[in-house]
Design a protein around this motif. Structure first.
Motif, mmCIF file in Angstrom:
data_model
loop_
_atom_site.group_PDB
_atom_site.id
_atom_site.type_symbol
_atom_site.label_atom_id
_atom_site.label_comp_id
_atom_site.label_asym_id
_atom_site.label_seq_id
_atom_site.Cartn_x
_atom_site.Cartn_y
_atom_site.Cartn_z
ATOM 1 N N MET A 177 0.778 -1.183 -0.235
ATOM 2 C CA MET A 177 -0.114 0.078 -0.076
ATOM 3 C C MET A 177 0.942 1.224 0.091
ATOM 4 S SD MET A 177 -1.746 -2.910 1.303
ATOM 5 C CE MET A 177 -1.215 -2.706 3.179
ATOM 6 N N GLY A 178 1.873 1.017 0.402
ATOM 7 C CA GLY A 178 2.887 2.469 0.948
ATOM 8 C C GLY A 178 3.571 2.575 -0.816
ATOM 9 N N GLY A 215 6.444 17.959 -11.653
ATOM 10 C CA GLY A 215 6.698 17.398 -12.868
ATOM 11 C C GLY A 215 6.835 16.130 -12.707
ATOM 12 N N LEU A 216 6.873 15.727 -11.390
ATOM 13 C CA LEU A 216 6.793 14.042 -11.364
ATOM 14 C C LEU A 216 5.579 13.772 -10.666
ATOM 15 C CD1 LEU A 216 8.315 11.334 -11.450
ATOM 16 C CD2 LEU A 216 8.917 11.729 -8.908
ATOM 17 N N PHE A 217 4.838 12.644 -11.515
ATOM 18 C CA PHE A 217 3.667 12.375 -11.225
ATOM 19 C C PHE A 217 3.668 10.893 -10.645
ATOM 20 C CE2 PHE A 217 0.495 15.535 -12.176
ATOM 21 C CZ PHE A 217 1.041 16.630 -12.703
ATOM 22 N N VAL A 218 2.726 10.137 -10.131
ATOM 23 C CA VAL A 218 2.977 8.792 -9.595
ATOM 24 C C VAL A 218 1.592 8.175 -9.530
ATOM 25 C CG1 VAL A 218 4.087 7.117 -8.057
ATOM 26 C CG2 VAL A 218 4.911 9.146 -8.151
ATOM 27 N N GLY A 219 1.408 7.180 -10.365
ATOM 28 C CA GLY A 219 0.095 6.279 -10.341
ATOM 29 C C GLY A 219 0.038 4.823 -10.158
ATOM 30 N N GLY A 220 -1.015 4.308 -9.686
ATOM 31 C CA GLY A 220 -1.038 2.962 -9.500
ATOM 32 C C GLY A 220 -0.448 2.416 -8.187
ATOM 33 N N GLU A 221 0.129 1.316 -8.171
ATOM 34 C CA GLU A 221 0.757 0.817 -7.018
ATOM 35 C C GLU A 221 1.760 1.425 -6.453
ATOM 36 O OE1 GLU A 221 1.227 -3.381 -7.027
ATOM 37 O OE2 GLU A 221 2.062 -3.637 -4.966
ATOM 38 N N ALA A 222 2.604 2.265 -7.435
ATOM 39 C CA ALA A 222 3.752 2.909 -7.100
ATOM 40 C C ALA A 222 3.492 4.123 -6.118
ATOM 41 C CB ALA A 222 4.252 3.336 -8.360
ATOM 42 N N ASN A 223 2.314 4.650 -6.155
ATOM 43 C CA ASN A 223 2.170 5.702 -5.120
ATOM 44 C C ASN A 223 1.217 5.245 -4.032
ATOM 45 O OD1 ASN A 223 -0.921 5.702 -5.176
ATOM 46 N ND2 ASN A 223 -0.901 7.029 -7.039
ATOM 47 N N PHE A 224 0.883 5.815 -3.005
ATOM 48 C CA PHE A 224 0.633 5.525 -1.672
ATOM 49 C C PHE A 224 -0.846 5.677 -1.517
ATOM 50 C CE2 PHE A 224 -0.490 8.645 1.599
ATOM 51 C CZ PHE A 224 -0.581 9.909 0.593
ATOM 52 N N SER A 225 -1.699 6.182 -2.419
ATOM 53 C CA SER A 225 -2.829 7.113 -1.789
ATOM 54 C C SER A 225 -4.059 6.648 -1.376
ATOM 55 C CB SER A 225 -2.825 8.206 -3.272
ATOM 56 O OG SER A 225 -3.467 7.406 -4.180
#
Lengths: 251, 658, 231
Positions: free
Chosen positions: B425-426, B440-450
């Motif tokens: 989850m983290g 300028g750096l976006f994070v999606g999917g399992e790579a983010n914690f949200s």
């Protein structure tokens, strides 16, 4: 178990390869085939030798990365099983196992057992989709799909793109791969508008990519880990001939 | 934020970390939770279609989030480059998801709604997720199903021709859409096909067998990546206006997990080292029904659908170390421990509880199979009650898979199962727009914690990946790009050169160690350590032990690893070593995060913090925050930034399944 | 969108591997109809010399009023010959494509995956083609027949099959033909898209039965001559 392995070693795409012999003494029947190769590689590395390169990723039979020709059979002796899910209990103590990469002009060897299968992506690129932009979809229940078509479409859609069909085909044809996608999308109402053009575009691309033509031998279906039906090829033929008669093509 | 860290106010956790300034999500509108996404969409700036062609986007990873984002941004007309380490984007590990995808369609008319999905997800996350994000996820779930059906995803249907749903993971509504046991595969192929369509259209360039090894940050903004071509070994740079990471989770830090062998944290970790905060690394999810380890050589674990627990009964022998054939153990010598301990939920307790109970039984030497690491999942009662054909119809494919792997026939012999890591989850900290702390750096999917807090509900991972990829990122990335195009970064910019040089230096260092141990042997040792101390149950003592050992293991790794061959060509050992090097660093942060979080919540169970019945005990007064960690240098104390969580719509309660 | 050069139906058909296969299938269907008629005609040999020779004569006289003496026969010959050219040309082209598709073969040869007949289509076809040359020289032009050209069809046939090696070659060829039909018929059905998972076994059985009937129908004639049943 004690096994003798004869493995295709080829240092680079240009290098000349050959079968190299290795002996493994301590193979457990519960090991998977790839774990057996892991054990070999650990030994090779410790000895300062180049480990055997082979493609693998999910190791649960769904990503389609792994694939080698084992004693002449794509993915080995067990039906409906990818190499990663094949276990050593299907071999006997003292066996000699020949391991070779997929062989096809369209799949050049990169190193050892690793081949470049990007030709399969090229086929999908040429039309293996339904042209719908994100956000433009109608409500999911707007178009019912009869259960039989949905189930048949699913059966075709289970293709993992491993390339075993090409490896086993005496003609080196990717027909089953192409047909699986054409059938999956062609059976669904959403796929109808592009049905004929999709079939002819994908087949044309396949022909351009140095794959052989299909002669309905059926070896592809026999080695397919997902058991994609041979009848998908009939569906592809049907749609291609339809397109040939009407002249359908999208580019 | 960065100014203040120079003079930390307090050194925490026995000097292991420094407490920094709090952090907050500043992107979610203040409106009522149900209006926030539409308000945000309306306030998001747009980019003139003619300008989009001039703007470039890099998307790392081609799983559900990455492929969907790349395809959608391509459709919008941006110039997109997509990267994956696999030989084809279609092989990203989203493909292995079995169960299904949640959506609040309420086609069953069983009382489901966006609000209920929102509520269930916040509660399921054990009140450690952000309400704004979760509500958006529930809203967008509706569009996902529409989109996927239009793409030709062959979801299961009823005879009416309408979509079938099933219930999943203990929810009381039936909201999970599925495609037999291969939902992830079908959804990923849908996204992959959309991506290939854009490749055909010329808007997306796919770079398979290309691994991101560093992030290029120029004037504080993410402007590109350094990659290694896994075929040729070439180190290249790709410069752009935006970088999106959808590179998946880090479950492989445990070595044995249900992740693909290649799944890794490298992209996310390098971004972390370039300044992106890493949130809640200790939140990992363990799945209770996996096939147990059969020997030393085991390379990965295989998950079997949780649905097996609907009819299977879990038990262990009452006698310690009883190694009799299970069928010869009489009924009164079996301990059906889940039914005994949780009479109302029995075998259907949530994932974390079932997993922990199995671990407890094995720790107490009641485990079965090799190494005593397994419990029985017995179908003999179900076969007697329903008949073999009915059991076969329901679970036939799972039984077949079990037999293929273990060689045992589950119709005759009880299955053996054991928990395994399968989701994290983290991940990198992101705000409502999925922006990391590096502009300028976006994070999606399992790579983010949200979205999943401390625990993810079943069938929610696919939902989140597609929500981020198809719907959230395209909107929020456009909003960011509206300020662009930004000044072109020259290839010889010092920041670019520095990133390339450090990547090369690192590879050379790995290759020059020429020690005595293989990469896998280090990875196995690390995995075992993290599994033992930061796995299903964590203790202060164990975590401290791990925190002491990891740096020395890491040092050993760099000194004694043996990689045969060179960096100029296809070299799988080198690829692995590069990834394991990052796991060695991440593992330490995970353990630190687990040590600092003096409470139990979701997948994070601290033995010191349990109720009298042995249940997880949250501490909302002190730990209702996201722990976002800042990297400050190798072997330097990281800085902890807390994002306080507010619950205005779903009020925290204690879970109980007795 | 780009206008592609394949705008007429001939280049569209010849332009894809499936199109070529459909050419093989259509021409193969023509041959199948022809050999079926030919086999039925052959069986007239069991009704005696008059019946058989009258049949042979009749073939020359059908439609005489419109297309002249032997007109239908010549039309059939032209159709068959052009079919043969197309059939072999397309097959050769696919064979070449297949050969190109696997430049490096396997060290460990694969077991027979797929049907045996499928794998022997190409060599079987060559055997049939060689036989055809002999067969025409023997019974059509009479070049290699022991009897002079003006002899009756029936006596030429008996004289030819009196030579055991001719009968053997004939039987061998019709067995090859049987294999060819068995895979070819099923394959043609598949090429026209009429196969389905449900029908597949039935279609394969159908192709087998047709192939068996034709093989036996042809083979009984030399066997009857050799056993003295037909003199």
């Amino acid at each position: 178990m004690k096994l003798t392995l004869r493995i295709w070693r080829q240092a680079s795409p240009e290098a000349k390869g050959k079968m190299q012999k290795y002996v493994l003494d301590d193979v457990e029947p519960d090991m998977s085939f790839l774990e057996m190769l892991d054990v070999l590689n650990e030994k090779l590395v410790i000895d300062g030798k180049d480990p055997v390169s082979f493609d693998h990723d999910c190791r649960e039979g769904i990503c389609g990365s792994c694939g080698m020709v084992i004693n002449g059979n794509a993915h080995g002796p067990q039906q409906y099983t990818t190499t990663c899910q094949l276990h050593m209990r299907h071999f006997d103590d003292g066996d000699t196992i020949d391991i070779e990469p997929w062989r096809a002009r369209a799949f050049p060897v990169v190193k050892d057992l690793v081949v470049d299968r990007s030709a399969l992506d090229e086929i999908i690129k040429s039309g293996g989709y339904i042209s719908v932009n994100t956000g433009s979809a109608p409500e999911a229940h707007a178009i019912p799909v009869d259960k039989v078509s949905a189930d048949d479409a699913f059966d075709a859609a289970t293709c993992i793109g491993c390339g075993a069909c090409v490896a086993a085909c005496p003609n080196g044809s990717s027909m089953l791969f192409t047909a699986a996608k054409v059938t999956h999308l062609g059976l669904l109402p959403q796929g109808q508008p592009e049905r004929q053009s999709r079939a002819v575009n994908m087949l044309t691309r396949q022909d351009e990519l140095d794959f052989g033509g299909c002669t309905n031998v059926g070896a592809c279906h026999e080695v397919c880990p997902k058991g994609i039906p041979l009848a998908t090829i009939a569906q592809l033929n049907h749609d291609v001939l339809g397109a040939t008669l009407t002249g359908a093509r999208s580019d | 934020m960065s100014e203040l860290q120079q003079e930390p106010t307090a050194v925490q956790g026995e000097g292991r970390y420094v407490l920094g300034d709090p952090i907050a999500d500043t992107r979610a509108p203040d409106s009522p939770v149900a209006d926030r996404w539409s308000d945000r969409k309306f306030s998001a700036k747009l980019v003139n279609p003619a300008n989009r062609r001039k703007m470039s986007v890099l998307v790392v990873g081609t799983g559900l989030a990455g492929a969907a984002a790349a395809a959608t941004l391509g459709e919008a007309g941006y110039h997109v480059k997509s990267f994956c380490y696999q030989d084809s984007p279609r092989r990203a590990h989203s493909i292995a998801a079995q169960g299904g995808i949640n959506a609040a369609k309420n086609y069953r008319y069983d009382g489901d709604s966006v609000h209920r999905l929102f509520y269930d997800t916040v509660k399921g996350g054990d009140f450690r997720s952000r309400e704004s994000n979760v509500h958006r996820l529930a809203e967008v779930s509706l569009n996902i199903i529409d989109q996927c059906v239009a793409q030709g995803v062959p979801f299961a249907r009823e005879y009416s021709g309408l979509l079938d749903t099933r219930s999943f993971g203990g929810t009381q509504v039936s909201r999970t859409f599925y495609a037999r046991g291969q939902t992830g595969q079908q959804l990923l192929l849908g996204a992959y096909q959309a991506l290939e369509r854009q490749v055909h259209a010329g808007t997306v360039e796919v770079h398979p067998r290309t691994e991101m090894l560093d992030l290029i940050v120029v004037d504080g903004k993410a402007r590109g990546i350094v990659t290694r071509n896994l075929f040729t070994g070439a180190i290249d740079t790709h410069l752009a206006d935006v970088v999106i990471l959808c590179s998946g989770g880090y479950g492989n830090v445990y070595y044995l997990s249900t992740n693909a062998k290649g799944s890794n944290v490298t992209a996310a970790w390098r971004a972390h080292k370039r300044g992106a905060l890493f949130a809640n690394p200790c939140y990992t999810q363990i799945h209770p029904t996996c096939i147990p380890v059969s020997g030393e050589y085991q390379s990965k674990l295989t998950l079997m659908s949780e649905s097996l627990r609907n009819d299977g009964r879990v038990w262990v022998p009452k006698e310690r170390g009883d190694d009799r054939d299970p069928n010869s153990i009489p009924e009164d010598e079996r301990d059906y421990y889940l039914e005994r301990q949780y009479p109302s939920f029995g075998n259907l307790v949530p994932r974390d509880i079932a997993s922990r109970a199995a671990k407890n039984m094995c720790d107490a030497e009641h485990g079965v199979g090799p190494g005593g690491l397994g419990v029985y999942l017995d179908f003999s009662d179900a076969i007697e009650r329903l008949g073999r054909p009915a059991v076969e119809a329901k679970y036939g494919n799972l039984f077949e898979m079990y037999e293929r792997i273990t060689g045992d026939d589950p119709y005759e012999v009880p299955m053996r199962i054991y928990p395994a890591i399968h989701y994290t989850m983290g991940g990198l900290w992101v705000d409502y727009d999925l922006r990391s702390t590096i502009p300028g750096l976006f994070v999606g999917g399992e790579a983010n914690f949200s979205d999943h807090g401390a625990n993810r509900l079943g069938a929610s991972a696919l939902m989140q990946g597609l929500s981020d990829g198809y719907f959230v990122l395209p909107t929020t990335v456009a909003d960011y790009l509206a300020a662009g195009p930004f000044d072109e970064v020259p290839q010889d910019h010092p920041a670019v050169q520095e990133a390339v040089d450090s990547t090369r230096a690192r590879i050379d260092k790995l290759l020059s160690a020429n020690g005595h141990r293989t990469v896998d042997s280090f990875h196995r040792e690390l995995g075992q350590l993290v599994w033992d101390q930061c796995g299903m149950a964590r203790s202060k003592e164990g975590l401290e032990k791990a925190l002491d050992r990891i740096p020395s293991l890491r040092e050993e790794f760099w000194r004694d690893v043996k990689i045969v061959g060179t960096g100029d060509g296809f070299n799988q050992s080198l690829e692995k070593a590069n990834r394991v090097a990052d796991f060695m660093e991440l593992a330490e942060l995970m353990c630190l995060d687990a040590l600092h979080r003096e409470e139990s919540c979701g997948g994070h169970f601290r033995v010191e913090h349990q109720t009298e019945d042995g249940e997880a005990q949250r501490d909302d007064d002190n730990f209702s925050y996201v722990a976002a960690w800042e990297y400050t240098g190798d072997n330097q104390r990281p800085v902890l930034h807390k994002e306080d969580l507010e619950f205005s719509y779903v009020h925290p309660t204690q879970r109980s399944y007795k | 969108m780009v206008i592609t050069p394949q705008r007429n139906i001939v280049s569209r058909t010849w332009g894809t591997s499936v199109g070529k296969k459909s050419v093989i299938a259509v021409t193969g269907a023509i041959f199948l109809l022809y050999v079926t008629a030919h086999m039925l005609g052959n069986l007239k040999v069991f009704f005696g010399i008059e019946s058989f020779d009258a049949y042979a004569q009749h073939l020359r006289e059908i439609g005489e009023a419109i297309v002249g003496y032997e007109g239908v026969l010549w039309i059939a010959r032209v159709v068959l010959l052009s079919s043969l050219v197309l059939h072999m040309w397309a097959a050769f082209s696919l064979w070449y494509k297949a050969k190109r598709a696997r430049p490096v073969g396997y060290q460990h040869r694969q077991r027979w995956e797929g049907s045996y007949a499928a794998r022997t289509m190409r060599w079987g076809g060559v055997i049939i083609a060689l036989f055809l040359v002999w067969h025409i020289l023997d019974l059509t032009t009479g070049t290699v027949n022991p009897l002079p050209g003006e002899s009756s069809a029936y006596t030429k046939l008996v004289a030819s099959f009196d030579r055991w090696y001719v009968s053997l070659f004939y039987i061998l060829a019709v067995v090859a033909l049987g294999f060819h039909i068995r895979h070819g018929l099923w394959s043609a059905i598949q090429t026209f898209g009429a196969n389905s998972a449900m029908k597949q076994n039935a279609l394969k059985t159908f192709a087998f039965v047709v192939a068996a009937v034709i093989t036996i129908g042809f083979a009984v004639v030399p066997l009857a001559v050799m056993t003295g049943l037909v003199r």
